[in-house]
Design an enzyme around this catalytic site. Structure first.
Site, short mmCIF file in Angstrom:
data_model
loop_
_atom_site.label_atom_id
_atom_site.label_comp_id
_atom_site.label_asym_id
_atom_site.label_seq_id
_atom_site.Cartn_x
_atom_site.Cartn_y
_atom_site.Cartn_z
N LYS A 231 -9.32 -5.60 11.25
CA LYS A 231 -10.17 -5.31 10.51
C LYS A 231 -11.62 -5.10 11.39
O LYS A 231 -12.46 -4.42 11.06
CB LYS A 231 -10.42 -5.90 8.99
CG LYS A 231 -9.46 -5.51 8.25
CD LYS A 231 -9.90 -6.26 6.82
CE LYS A 231 -8.74 -5.62 5.42
NZ LYS A 231 -9.34 -6.25 4.37
N ASP B 265 -13.33 -2.76 0.33
CA ASP B 265 -12.96 -3.95 -0.30
C ASP B 265 -14.06 -4.59 -1.26
O ASP B 265 -13.89 -4.83 -2.50
CB ASP B 265 -13.04 -5.17 0.67
CG ASP B 265 -11.69 -4.93 1.60
OD1 ASP B 265 -10.66 -4.48 0.96
OD2 ASP B 265 -11.55 -5.27 2.49
N GLY C 178 -14.44 -19.54 1.15
CA GLY C 178 -14.00 -18.95 2.37
C GLY C 178 -14.88 -17.79 2.45
O GLY C 178 -15.39 -16.83 1.98
N ALA C 179 -15.38 -17.92 3.89
CA ALA C 179 -16.14 -16.99 4.71
C ALA C 179 -15.57 -16.05 5.72
O ALA C 179 -16.44 -15.69 6.69
CB ALA C 179 -17.50 -17.81 5.25
N GLY C 180 -14.39 -15.82 5.51
CA GLY C 180 -13.65 -14.94 6.51
C GLY C 180 -13.99 -13.54 6.12
O GLY C 180 -14.94 -13.26 5.30
N GLY C 181 -13.13 -12.45 6.39
CA GLY C 181 -13.35 -11.14 6.00
C GLY C 181 -13.43 -10.81 4.68
O GLY C 181 -14.38 -10.18 4.37
N ALA C 182 -12.43 -11.31 4.02
CA ALA C 182 -12.55 -11.02 2.40
C ALA C 182 -13.82 -11.97 1.96
O ALA C 182 -14.49 -11.11 1.07
CB ALA C 182 -11.32 -11.60 1.84
N ARG D 285 -19.40 -21.56 9.51
CA ARG D 285 -19.11 -20.08 8.92
C ARG D 285 -19.92 -19.68 7.87
O ARG D 285 -20.15 -18.75 7.56
CB ARG D 285 -17.66 -20.03 9.03
CG ARG D 285 -17.16 -18.62 8.99
CD ARG D 285 -15.66 -18.38 9.27
NE ARG D 285 -14.63 -19.15 8.28
CZ ARG D 285 -13.47 -18.68 8.27
NH1 ARG D 285 -13.06 -17.71 9.13
NH2 ARG D 285 -12.85 -19.38 7.62
N SER E 263 0.84 -1.27 -0.12
CA SER E 263 0.07 0.02 -0.04
C SER E 263 0.84 1.22 -0.04
O SER E 263 0.55 2.15 -0.69
CB SER E 263 -0.80 0.04 1.17
OG SER E 263 -1.94 -0.81 0.91
N LEU F 47 -8.12 -13.85 -5.07
CA LEU F 47 -7.62 -12.63 -4.15
C LEU F 47 -6.26 -12.91 -3.65
O LEU F 47 -5.52 -11.83 -3.56
CB LEU F 47 -8.64 -12.42 -2.85
CG LEU F 47 -9.86 -11.59 -3.07
CD1 LEU F 47 -10.74 -12.04 -4.39
CD2 LEU F 47 -10.67 -11.46 -1.82
#
Length: 274
Positions: free
Chosen positions: A62, A98, A122-126, A150, A13, A216
């Site tokens: 996050k 995002d 995937g069911a996490g933050g992203a 999840r 970044s 991702l």
């Protein structure tokens, strides 16, 4: 401006944002702040105390940073995650760029989200950000996670917001069945990330021409999943695109200026040794 993370030394970044700042001739600088979890309350107060315009928020902060901002925009409240804080005259507003960054990157490659059938791994933050963004754009979403509870919890959250037909969850063993009917497959897991170059979350046999495959993961730039997708004629999309667009949206929130996407992407690719 800057980024809060722990660790944060690997973040691309600073290179991306400072390249945009230079290209526009603006009087800003973007720096990485290594913030251990126990220092988050003090670090957030530091934004206010030092007059920092705003920060990005990355792993592992996050979710944990949410109680320390003054206000949440709807997107952040909806997905339960903040990746951008804007200092509005001392009031700290948390948001998430995002999901919108993901959608803009798909638009760039000409993929029409509306009406598509998407499988999100995937069911996490992203995964939450991507799934909510897809459902908001009238895509049908199937969430698959190794932790079935999840995935089902995320699908229920989306359905309660956008209607019962907007999302469902599926068992990992049924992945092939759902991918065979999908237009879009999105990997929101870390499987395939450096140094695990030879791993993919999806067997090559499940991929086909006509499927868009979005990973991702962007280290390496061409993951095994994307290499396999290209080999069967599927559309392969790198996570660099989402990184750049979510960053551009944050930049615009802080400065009121739209940054040059090409300059930001070039800086990321150079940072990856491309």
């Amino acid at each position: 401006m800057g980024v809060f993370g722990f660790p944060v030394e690997h973040s691309l970044s600073p290179a991306m944002h400072n390249a945009a700042i230079r290209a526009l001739g603006l009087d800003y600088v973007y720096v990485p702040f290594s913030v251990p979890p126990e220092n988050i309350p003090a670090a957030v107060e530091g934004i206010r105390a030092l007059g920092i315009v705003g920060v990005n928020v990355t792993i592992p902060h996050k979710q944990s940073i949410i109680p320390f901002v003054d206000e949440l925009e709807d997107d952040a409240r909806m997905i339960g995650s903040v990746n951008t804080i804007v200092n509005k005259d001392g009031k700290l507003v948390g948001s998430s760029t995002d999901g919108e960054g993901f959608l803009r990157s798909l638009a760039e490659v000409g993929f029409n989200v509306s009406g598509c059938k998407a499988v999100v791994l995937g069911a996490g933050g992203a995964g939450r950000a991507v799934s909510f963004a897809l459902a908001r754009s009238d895509a049908g979403v199937t969430v698959v996670d190794e932790v079935g509870e999840r995935a089902s919890a995320l699908a229920e959250d989306i359905s309660s917001r956008f209607g019962q037909n907007s999302a469902k969850s599926a068992e990992i063993d049924d992945l092939g069945e759902y991918v065979s009917r999908a237009n879009l497959l999105v990997n929101c897991t870390p499987v395939g990330m450096s140094p695990n170059f030879d791993r993919s979350p999806v067997p090559q046999s499940m991929l086909r021409r006509g499927l868009a495959v979005y990973d991702l993961v962007y280290t390496p730039l061409r993951t095994k999943l994307l290499r396999d997708a290209e080999s069967v004629g599927a559309l392969a999309i790198s996570g660099v695109k989402m990184l750049v667009y979510q960053g551009a949206l944050s930049f615009e929130k802080w400065t009121g200026v739209s940054p040059p996407i090409d300059v930001m992407e070039r800086a990321v690719l150079e940072g990856l040794g491309q």
